[in-house]
Design a protein around this motif. Structure first.
Motif, PDB file in Angstrom:
ATOM      1  N   GLY A  37       0.796  -1.216   0.000  1.00  0.00           N
ATOM      2  CA  GLY A  37       0.000   0.000   0.000  1.00  0.00           C
ATOM      3  C   GLY A  37       0.829   1.266   0.000  1.00  0.00           C
ATOM      4  N   ILE A  38       0.190   2.341   0.464  1.00  0.00           N
ATOM      5  CA  ILE A  38       0.763   3.683   0.418  1.00  0.00           C
ATOM      6  C   ILE A  38       1.173   4.112   1.817  1.00  0.00           C
ATOM      7  N   GLY A  39       2.372   4.686   1.924  1.00  0.00           N
ATOM      8  CA  GLY A  39       2.816   5.208   3.209  1.00  0.00           C
ATOM      9  C   GLY A  39       4.290   5.531   3.195  1.00  0.00           C
ATOM     10  N   SER A  40       4.727   6.243   4.216  1.00  0.00           N
ATOM     11  CA  SER A  40       6.131   6.651   4.283  1.00  0.00           C
ATOM     12  C   SER A  40       6.776   6.243   5.609  1.00  0.00           C
ATOM     13  N   GLU A  41       6.117   5.336   6.344  1.00  0.00           N
ATOM     14  CA  GLU A  41       6.673   4.912   7.625  1.00  0.00           C
ATOM     15  C   GLU A  41       7.913   4.039   7.410  1.00  0.00           C
ATOM     16  N   GLU A  42       8.924   4.259   8.219  1.00  0.00           N
ATOM     17  CA  GLU A  42      10.166   3.473   8.168  1.00  0.00           C
ATOM     18  C   GLU A  42       9.825   1.991   8.361  1.00  0.00           C
ATOM     19  N   GLY A  43      10.355   1.139   7.490  1.00  0.00           N
ATOM     20  CA  GLY A  43      10.153  -0.300   7.617  1.00  0.00           C
ATOM     21  C   GLY A  43       8.804  -0.814   7.132  1.00  0.00           C
ATOM     22  N   SER A  44       7.966   0.073   6.599  1.00  0.00           N
ATOM     23  CA  SER A  44       6.607  -0.331   6.194  1.00  0.00           C
ATOM     24  C   SER A  44       6.564  -1.040   4.844  1.00  0.00           C
ATOM     25  N   MET A  45       7.599  -0.877   4.030  1.00  0.00           N
ATOM     26  CA  MET A  45       7.649  -1.402   2.663  1.00  0.00           C
ATOM     27  C   MET A  45       6.504  -0.854   1.811  1.00  0.00           C
ATOM     28  N   LYS A  46       6.000   0.334   2.148  1.00  0.00           N
ATOM     29  CA  LYS A  46       4.944   0.998   1.393  1.00  0.00           C
ATOM     30  C   LYS A  46       5.557   2.040   0.459  1.00  0.00           C
ATOM     31  N   THR A  47       4.820   2.373  -0.607  1.00  0.00           N
ATOM     32  CA  THR A  47       5.247   3.413  -1.535  1.00  0.00           C
ATOM     33  C   THR A  47       4.786   4.773  -1.013  1.00  0.00           C
ATOM     34  N   PRO A  48       5.711   5.729  -0.875  1.00  0.00           N
ATOM     35  CA  PRO A  48       5.322   7.069  -0.416  1.00  0.00           C
ATOM     36  C   PRO A  48       4.669   7.864  -1.541  1.00  0.00           C
ATOM     37  N   ILE A  49       3.858   8.861  -1.155  1.00  0.00           N
ATOM     38  CA  ILE A  49       3.252   9.751  -2.144  1.00  0.00           C
ATOM     39  C   ILE A  49       3.721  11.180  -1.886  1.00  0.00           C
ATOM     40  N   GLY A  50       3.509  12.035  -2.874  1.00  0.00           N
ATOM     41  CA  GLY A  50       3.869  13.436  -2.749  1.00  0.00           C
ATOM     42  C   GLY A  50       4.907  13.852  -3.770  1.00  0.00           C
ATOM     43  N   HIS A  51       5.661  14.903  -3.397  1.00  0.00           N
ATOM     44  CA  HIS A  51       6.661  15.493  -4.282  1.00  0.00           C
ATOM     45  C   HIS A  51       8.057  14.982  -3.917  1.00  0.00           C
ATOM     46  N   PHE A  52       8.801  14.602  -4.960  1.00  0.00           N
ATOM     47  CA  PHE A  52      10.144  14.044  -4.834  1.00  0.00           C
ATOM     48  C   PHE A  52      11.013  14.652  -5.925  1.00  0.00           C
ATOM     49  N   GLN A  53      12.280  14.292  -5.899  1.00  0.00           N
ATOM     50  CA  GLN A  53      13.152  14.566  -7.036  1.00  0.00           C
ATOM     51  C   GLN A  53      14.084  13.373  -7.209  1.00  0.00           C
ATOM     52  N   VAL A  54      14.603  13.234  -8.426  1.00  0.00           N
ATOM     53  CA  VAL A  54      15.619  12.206  -8.674  1.00  0.00           C
ATOM     54  C   VAL A  54      16.880  12.687  -7.970  1.00  0.00           C
ATOM     55  N   GLY A  55      17.252  12.018  -6.874  1.00  0.00           N
ATOM     56  CA  GLY A  55      18.402  12.432  -6.080  1.00  0.00           C
ATOM     57  C   GLY A  55      19.716  11.920  -6.632  1.00  0.00           C
ATOM     58  N   LYS A  56      19.684  10.713  -7.184  1.00  0.00           N
ATOM     59  CA  LYS A  56      20.912  10.121  -7.710  1.00  0.00           C
ATOM     60  C   LYS A  56      20.546   9.093  -8.774  1.00  0.00           C
ATOM     61  N   LYS A  57      21.319   9.096  -9.855  1.00  0.00           N
ATOM     62  CA  LYS A  57      21.162   8.108 -10.924  1.00  0.00           C
ATOM     63  C   LYS A  57      22.329   7.131 -10.830  1.00  0.00           C
TER      64      LYS A  57
END
Length: 153
Positions: A37-57
């Protein structure tokens, strides 16, 4: 610079990633987000939502299907990772740009290739955005570090 006008939009509902350039759709790819599912909790294995950027390729010029362990390509004589969730071909490591997803980099959330290409198009990952190997290689060439990424439900 191409990143200033390029953006990645990911719809978890549709399991699609769209590359926009100057507001026009450049490419659309099927993806696989978290089966948890959706989420940003540490260790949750969930996909976070919101705004991001490509930090490293990571993975420039590596052969398609190259397996990465801790973001380092394995050599032919290295044992494969013990997990079934292999990271292959290319890695776009995401940085969260909002308070609720600021731990994204520390959670090792990537857009990456997978050996589970047959499961692309439905939620199956452990938090990352999985893509077909040929698709993630093409995406890698279309975006730069710093490219904005929006992940929405």
């Amino acid at each position: 610079m191409k990143s200033s006008q390029t953006q990645i939009d990911i719809s978890l509902r549709d399991q699609k990633l769209v590359v926009l350039r100057d507001g026009e759709t450049l490419r659309t790819y099927p993806v696989s987000s978290s089966r948890f599912g959706i989420g940003s909790e540490e260790g949750s294995m969930k996909t976070p939502i919101g705004h991001f950027q490509v930090g490293k390729k990571i993975g420039h010029d590596m052969p398609s299907g190259t397996i990465f362990k801790s973001r380092v390509p394995l050599r032919a004589d290295d044992p494969p990772p013990e997990t079934e969730d292999w990271v292959t071909s290319r890695i776009l490591w995401l940085d969260g740009m909002q308070e609720h997803n600021s731990n994204t980099r520390d959670r090792f959330i990537y857009i990456h290739g997978t050996k589970h290409e047959d499961k692309i198009g439905r939620p199956d990952s452990h938090g990352c955005i999985r893509m077909r190997n040929e698709d993630v290689i093409e995406l890698f060439q279309l975006v730069d570090e710093g490219t904005p990424v929006l992940i929405s439900e």
